[in-house]
Scaffold this motif. Sequence first.
Motif, PDB file in Angstrom:
ATOM      1  N   LEU A 172     -16.069 -17.985   8.322  1.00 13.51           N
ATOM      2  CA  LEU A 172     -17.155 -17.310   9.025  1.00 13.51           C
ATOM      3  C   LEU A 172     -17.709 -18.229  10.097  1.00 13.51           C
ATOM      4  N   GLY A 173     -17.868 -17.684  11.317  1.00 16.42           N
ATOM      5  CA  GLY A 173     -18.386 -18.500  12.405  1.00 16.42           C
ATOM      6  C   GLY A 173     -17.371 -19.524  12.876  1.00 16.42           C
TER       7      GLY A 173
ATOM      8  N   ASP B 282     -17.279 -25.643   4.847  1.00 15.58           N
ATOM      9  CA  ASP B 282     -18.243 -25.311   5.896  1.00 15.58           C
ATOM     10  C   ASP B 282     -18.668 -23.849   5.803  1.00 15.58           C
ATOM     11  N   THR B 283     -17.717 -22.968   5.540  1.00 23.24           N
ATOM     12  CA  THR B 283     -18.061 -21.557   5.399  1.00 23.24           C
ATOM     13  C   THR B 283     -18.879 -21.325   4.140  1.00 23.24           C
ATOM     14  N   ALA B 284     -18.515 -21.988   3.049  1.00 22.60           N
ATOM     15  CA  ALA B 284     -19.302 -21.866   1.821  1.00 22.60           C
ATOM     16  C   ALA B 284     -20.742 -22.313   2.049  1.00 22.60           C
ATOM     17  N   ALA B 285     -20.928 -23.381   2.839  1.00 24.45           N
ATOM     18  CA  ALA B 285     -22.276 -23.874   3.134  1.00 24.45           C
ATOM     19  C   ALA B 285     -23.044 -22.871   3.993  1.00 24.45           C
ATOM     20  N   LEU B 286     -22.359 -22.231   4.939  1.00 19.01           N
ATOM     21  CA  LEU B 286     -23.014 -21.213   5.762  1.00 19.01           C
ATOM     22  C   LEU B 286     -23.487 -20.049   4.897  1.00 19.01           C
ATOM     23  N   VAL B 287     -22.635 -19.594   3.996  1.00 13.57           N
ATOM     24  CA  VAL B 287     -23.014 -18.493   3.100  1.00 13.57           C
ATOM     25  C   VAL B 287     -24.199 -18.905   2.230  1.00 13.57           C
ATOM     26  N   ALA B 288     -24.180 -20.134   1.730  1.00 19.45           N
ATOM     27  CA  ALA B 288     -25.283 -20.624   0.901  1.00 19.45           C
ATOM     28  C   ALA B 288     -26.590 -20.683   1.696  1.00 19.45           C
ATOM     29  N   SER B 289     -26.496 -20.981   3.000  1.00 22.24           N
ATOM     30  CA  SER B 289     -27.703 -21.046   3.826  1.00 22.24           C
ATOM     31  C   SER B 289     -28.368 -19.683   3.972  1.00 22.24           C
ATOM     32  N   TRP B 290     -27.607 -18.620   3.706  1.00 23.35           N
ATOM     33  CA  TRP B 290     -28.172 -17.263   3.712  1.00 23.35           C
ATOM     34  C   TRP B 290     -28.703 -16.872   2.339  1.00 23.35           C
ATOM     35  N   GLY B 291     -28.659 -17.800   1.385  1.00 25.62           N
ATOM     36  CA  GLY B 291     -29.116 -17.508   0.041  1.00 25.62           C
ATOM     37  C   GLY B 291     -28.130 -16.705  -0.772  1.00 25.62           C
TER      38      GLY B 291
ATOM     39  N   ALA C 290     -20.638 -17.643  -2.752  1.00 24.19           N
ATOM     40  CA  ALA C 290     -19.244 -17.318  -2.456  1.00 24.19           C
ATOM     41  C   ALA C 290     -18.352 -18.213  -3.296  1.00 24.19           C
ATOM     42  N   THR C 291     -17.161 -17.716  -3.588  1.00 30.76           N
ATOM     43  CA  THR C 291     -16.162 -18.499  -4.294  1.00 30.76           C
ATOM     44  C   THR C 291     -15.303 -19.235  -3.273  1.00 30.76           C
ATOM     45  N   LEU C 292     -15.255 -20.554  -3.373  1.00 30.87           N
ATOM     46  CA  LEU C 292     -14.440 -21.366  -2.473  1.00 30.87           C
ATOM     47  C   LEU C 292     -13.029 -21.445  -3.033  1.00 30.87           C
ATOM     48  N   THR C 293     -12.064 -20.946  -2.267  1.00 30.36           N
ATOM     49  CA  THR C 293     -10.672 -20.942  -2.693  1.00 30.36           C
ATOM     50  C   THR C 293      -9.796 -21.475  -1.576  1.00 30.36           C
ATOM     51  N   VAL C 294      -8.536 -21.737  -1.897  1.00 28.82           N
ATOM     52  CA  VAL C 294      -7.561 -22.016  -0.846  1.00 28.82           C
ATOM     53  C   VAL C 294      -7.312 -20.732  -0.060  1.00 28.82           C
ATOM     54  N   ASP C 295      -6.733 -20.862   1.120  1.00 27.79           N
ATOM     55  CA  ASP C 295      -6.382 -19.690   1.908  1.00 27.79           C
ATOM     56  C   ASP C 295      -5.495 -18.765   1.082  1.00 27.79           C
ATOM     57  N   ASP C 296      -5.674 -17.461   1.267  1.00 28.83           N
ATOM     58  CA  ASP C 296      -4.941 -16.484   0.466  1.00 28.83           C
ATOM     59  C   ASP C 296      -3.427 -16.629   0.583  1.00 28.83           C
TER      60      ASP C 296
ATOM     61  N   GLY D 180      -9.301 -28.742   8.940  1.00 24.69           N
ATOM     62  CA  GLY D 180      -9.798 -29.695   7.949  1.00 24.69           C
ATOM     63  C   GLY D 180      -9.936 -29.072   6.581  1.00 24.69           C
ATOM     64  N   GLY D 181     -10.358 -27.807   6.539  1.00 20.32           N
ATOM     65  CA  GLY D 181     -10.474 -27.127   5.253  1.00 20.32           C
ATOM     66  C   GLY D 181      -9.133 -26.909   4.588  1.00 20.32           C
ATOM     67  N   ALA D 182      -8.142 -26.460   5.373  1.00 16.13           N
ATOM     68  CA  ALA D 182      -6.813 -26.213   4.809  1.00 16.13           C
ATOM     69  C   ALA D 182      -6.210 -27.485   4.233  1.00 16.13           C
ATOM     70  N   LEU D 183      -6.328 -28.593   4.959  1.00 12.89           N
ATOM     71  CA  LEU D 183      -5.744 -29.850   4.485  1.00 12.89           C
ATOM     72  C   LEU D 183      -6.575 -30.479   3.375  1.00 12.89           C
ATOM     73  N   GLY D 184      -7.895 -30.312   3.475  1.00 10.85           N
ATOM     74  CA  GLY D 184      -8.768 -30.959   2.504  1.00 10.85           C
ATOM     75  C   GLY D 184      -8.549 -30.495   1.084  1.00 10.85           C
ATOM     76  N   HIS D 185      -8.191 -29.234   0.901  1.00  2.96           N
ATOM     77  CA  HIS D 185      -7.907 -28.740  -0.449  1.00  2.96           C
ATOM     78  C   HIS D 185      -6.818 -29.577  -1.124  1.00  2.96           C
TER      79      HIS D 185
END
Length: 395
Positions: A146-147, A174-183, A186-192, A333-338
């Motif tokens: 997201l974003g 980063d996307t999980a943090a954005l979702v959390a900032s909206w209160g 989300a479940t953080l997973t590897v790319d589908d 960075g997210g794809a590799l970081g997993h």
Amino acid sequence: MSVLIIGDVGVLDGMFHIGDEAMFEVAVDELVQRGLAPVGVSSNPTETAARYGIPAVGRLGFAGLDRAQSARRAEHLLAVGAGMAELEPDDPAREVLAALDGARMLVNAGGGNLATRWHSHVFERSTLARLARLRGLPVVVTGQTLGPDLDLPDDQIVARMLREAALVGVREPDTAALVASWGLAATLTVDDASFLGFGEGDAAGAEAARAGVVVSLSGWFAGRPADEVEQHIAALADAAARTVGPVAFHAHFGPLDPAAPARGDAALHERIRQRMSEPSTVIPTGTSRDAAALVRGADLLITGRYHPAVFAAPAGTPVLALSADRYTRIKLGGALGHWGQTGVLDLDDLPEAPQRLTTLLADSTAIRDEAAARGPRLRAASRAWWDRVAASAHN
């Protein structure tokens, strides 16, 4: 039990986008394995139906609209969904609404397109989700970035969609943090698409015969001078050829016909090949499964595209990922970081690329070992995610 699933799929003008199709393909496979019957939403429903063996319908009609037109289109469709307006006889949304009427769930599949720069996706995905909720259907959002550019009111539109969803799956912190900032949660997973083509007996990071270098690039340089960037990448590819082995270019977004003129990523690859001093080859775009197998069998991947990294990292292939901006940096960075890899290089730092390449290759064994260690947990988490998705259709 019918499930409507929307992805960024459908071959147009003979051009195939591997990553978008890969996420959709995996979502369809996972749903079918769990006894569900997907119906796709596609830019080319006839082609998508033939490719995946499922029924498919066209899109809601947001393509090509500016932001104001998209907002009016969304308002009209929601009025139709609430029984306060009617569609014209030739309105393209008729097929989608009919498919929703026969569905038990909507799956909003990956991903990475819910950002202000692609307002039509924001409106289409959120409008379809609200139409599903008006019918009392559960909505699952999976495989998303997201974003990071989600400006007012787009962030509010997306946040509402997530708030009303039964499940939300995102693919980087980063996307999980954005979702959390909206209160929201989300479940953080590897790319589908991370395990596309992996058999049940395959092990992530397992030793296999490997050969050469695969280069898969995007033409998005975020305003940097193309000549300069392309020359630096050519020098990097030459260095890889001399230190690793033969270099093959593979277009993530390219023509399905191998004999067709080079377009998309393939055209960029030809320009870079002309600048190289070492020989190189071209591998036709092919299918998403072909692409996954290709990078998993390489000694090294150099990519500016996201899904080559998604495919390569679970197999322990060392990846040097070239980021153009914050959006691409977050995704790569997210794809590799997993998988414990950190080889993301900004295009501004391309002069340092040969040294980064040397360091990356020195870590090859550790990279493979780390992928093998993380693989069982991440694969089990992916299976558990799709179990939850399927269960939502029964709620």
